[in-house]
Design an enzyme around this catalytic site. Structure first.
Site, PDB file in Angstrom:
ATOM      1  N   GLU A 175      -0.543  -1.998   5.210  1.00  0.00           N
ATOM      2  CA  GLU A 175       0.463  -2.018   6.398  1.00  0.00           C
ATOM      3  C   GLU A 175       0.352  -0.552   6.797  1.00  0.00           C
ATOM      4  O   GLU A 175       0.661  -0.386   8.238  1.00  0.00           O
ATOM      5  CB  GLU A 175       1.690  -2.168   5.926  1.00  0.00           C
ATOM      6  CG  GLU A 175       2.845  -2.562   6.999  1.00  0.00           C
ATOM      7  CD  GLU A 175       3.241  -1.149   7.555  1.00  0.00           C
ATOM      8  OE1 GLU A 175       3.748  -1.135   9.008  1.00  0.00           O
ATOM      9  OE2 GLU A 175       3.660  -0.059   6.730  1.00  0.00           O
TER      10      GLU A 175
ATOM     11  N   ASP B 166       0.787  -1.304   0.024  1.00  0.00           N
ATOM     12  CA  ASP B 166       0.141   0.088  -0.196  1.00  0.00           C
ATOM     13  C   ASP B 166       1.002   1.202   0.051  1.00  0.00           C
ATOM     14  O   ASP B 166       1.992   1.157   0.303  1.00  0.00           O
ATOM     15  CB  ASP B 166      -0.925  -0.028   1.268  1.00  0.00           C
ATOM     16  CG  ASP B 166      -0.129  -0.155   2.443  1.00  0.00           C
ATOM     17  OD1 ASP B 166       0.668  -0.784   2.714  1.00  0.00           O
ATOM     18  OD2 ASP B 166      -0.656   0.417   3.531  1.00  0.00           O
TER      19      ASP B 166
END
Length: 396
Positions: free
Chosen positions: A142, A85
């Site tokens: 994350e 991400d």
């Protein structure tokens, strides 16, 4: 005899990894649901000839991708994780593959983590004469969304029979070609808090008729600073940081608001320190509310647990990478107060995360900086390190 994979063996695979990294970098996504990123990862895996691919590992709205590469002989199953991400920043790198999405960019190197793991998968799929099986894990969310927890709760370990986990993270403080290890607690318990004071609003010219929550909030922020300085053992480490006080607006100069909120983060390593922080914070909120004759509420969220690198697995990984890179390229580093949700995987099974050097003359920006771009020169090193560790641990 150790199985050693050198970065020079990964040159062609690293080029492919870099190409896919650039594609992911151009269209970054934030959070748990990264449909374009998942599509690109699956496309890459299929182009390599990988057959066993699972998507949405973590739930219907969690785009976790898992690929399995079977060896030719029995052995352990080793999980290799890359987070995927991005962050809410406006990119200022000037690279030709810069983000096309406003206020979204890969400023923490997750695109490079994906590219590095893809390079490792591409190489090992062409060299399947190894023991055990490798499980490549591409994890969203994350950056504050706990994607690792969702994947673990969705049965990642049980579904794929994982025995150990390993991962890497880009490190701008290390030169390209080097790696760094932190045995034991490597990142902190990354927690967040919200404190709300509720009083009585009114006119600023008649303060005696109000109960001002802004005064209480300001007192509280100052009192919070005593937690670390007066309640935590100086030989241990903790952080209590208020990031924002919210109360009214700048046009309301004569308005005493009814509520005021404080939000912030705390960091700790040992559980007993985390417990002290929570206890003292609650006492401070209650005491401040009482002394100001109003209501006080603490909402404390344990976001990411401290990441614990098994010292035993760190030592074995260090020795292997000393052979692969040279002992002078393997560094010991000190623990950080940052958060890392790979901690959820290391709570489920042992292993470690190591730091991958990305610094050179053109890559000096820190992570979470709009000028940060992962260094493609590090991909071959990272992939070689992941494979060297995984192949030896699978055969052990």
């Amino acid at each position: 005899m150790s199985i050693i994979i050198k970065p020079s063996q990964l040159e062609e695979s690293a080029k492919l990894g870099a190409q896919f990294r650039h594609c992911i970098h151009e269209e970054p996504e934030i959070g748990l649901y990264l449909p374009k990123t998942q599509e690109k990862i699956v496309e890459a895996l299929k182009s390599f000839g990988i057959k066993e691919i699972s998507t949405f590992v973590g739930g219907a709205n969690v785009t976790g991708v898992v690929a399995v590469i079977e060896g030719s002989r029995p052995g352990k199953t080793i999980g290799l994780r890359a987070d995927s991400d991005a962050l809410p920043l406006e990119e200022k790198t000037g690279v030709e593959w810069s983000s096309k999405v406003p206020m979204t960019m890969h400023a923490c190197g997750h695109d490079g983590h994906v590219g590095t793991l893809l390079a490792a998968v591409h190489y090992i799929n062409q060299h399947r004469d190894f023991a055990g099986r490798l499980v490549a894990i591409f994890q969203p969310g994350e950056e504050g969304f706990a994607g690792g927890r969702y994947m673990i709760e969705d049965g990642l370990v049980q579904k794929f029979g994982i025995d150990e986990f390993y991962a890497l993270h880009a490190e701008p403080m290390l030169p390209v070609g080097c790696v760094g290890f932190i045995p034991g607690f490597a990142t902190a318990n990354a927690d967040i808090f919200k404190i709300t004071f509720t009083g009585v609003g009114g006119h600023g010219s008649r303060p005696h008729l109000t109960k001002d929550p802004l005064v209480a909030a300001c007192e509280c922020v100052l009192s919070l600073q005593t937690i670390v300085s007066r309640s935590v053992d100086p030989n241990q480490t903790a952080v209590v940081s208020a990031g924002c006080i919210s109360c009214g607006n700048e046009k309301g100069s004569s308005v005493v608001q009814k509520t005021a909120t404080i939000v912030g983060t705390t960091r700790s390593f040992e559980k007993e320190v985390q417990d002290i922080i929570i206890q003292r914070m609650q006492q401070i909120v209650d005491g401040t509310a009482l002394s100001n004759d109003m209501q006080g509420k603490l909402e404390y969220t344990k976001l990411y647990p401290a990441m614990f690198n098994s010292p035993e697995h760190v030592e074995k990984a260090k020795a292997l990478l000393g052979e692969a890179l040279g002992q002078d390229k393997v560094k010991l580093m000190i623990r950080r107060a940052g958060g890392e949700d790979f901690s959820f995987m290391l709570q489920a099974k042992p292993g470690c995360l190591f730091r991958l050097g990305v610094q050179d003359e053109t890559h000096n920006a820190s992570v979470h900086n709009p000028e940060f771009d992962f260094n493609d020169k590090a991909i071959a090193t990272g992939a070689a390190c992941l494979l060297t560790i995984a192949l030896n641990r699978a055969a052990s």
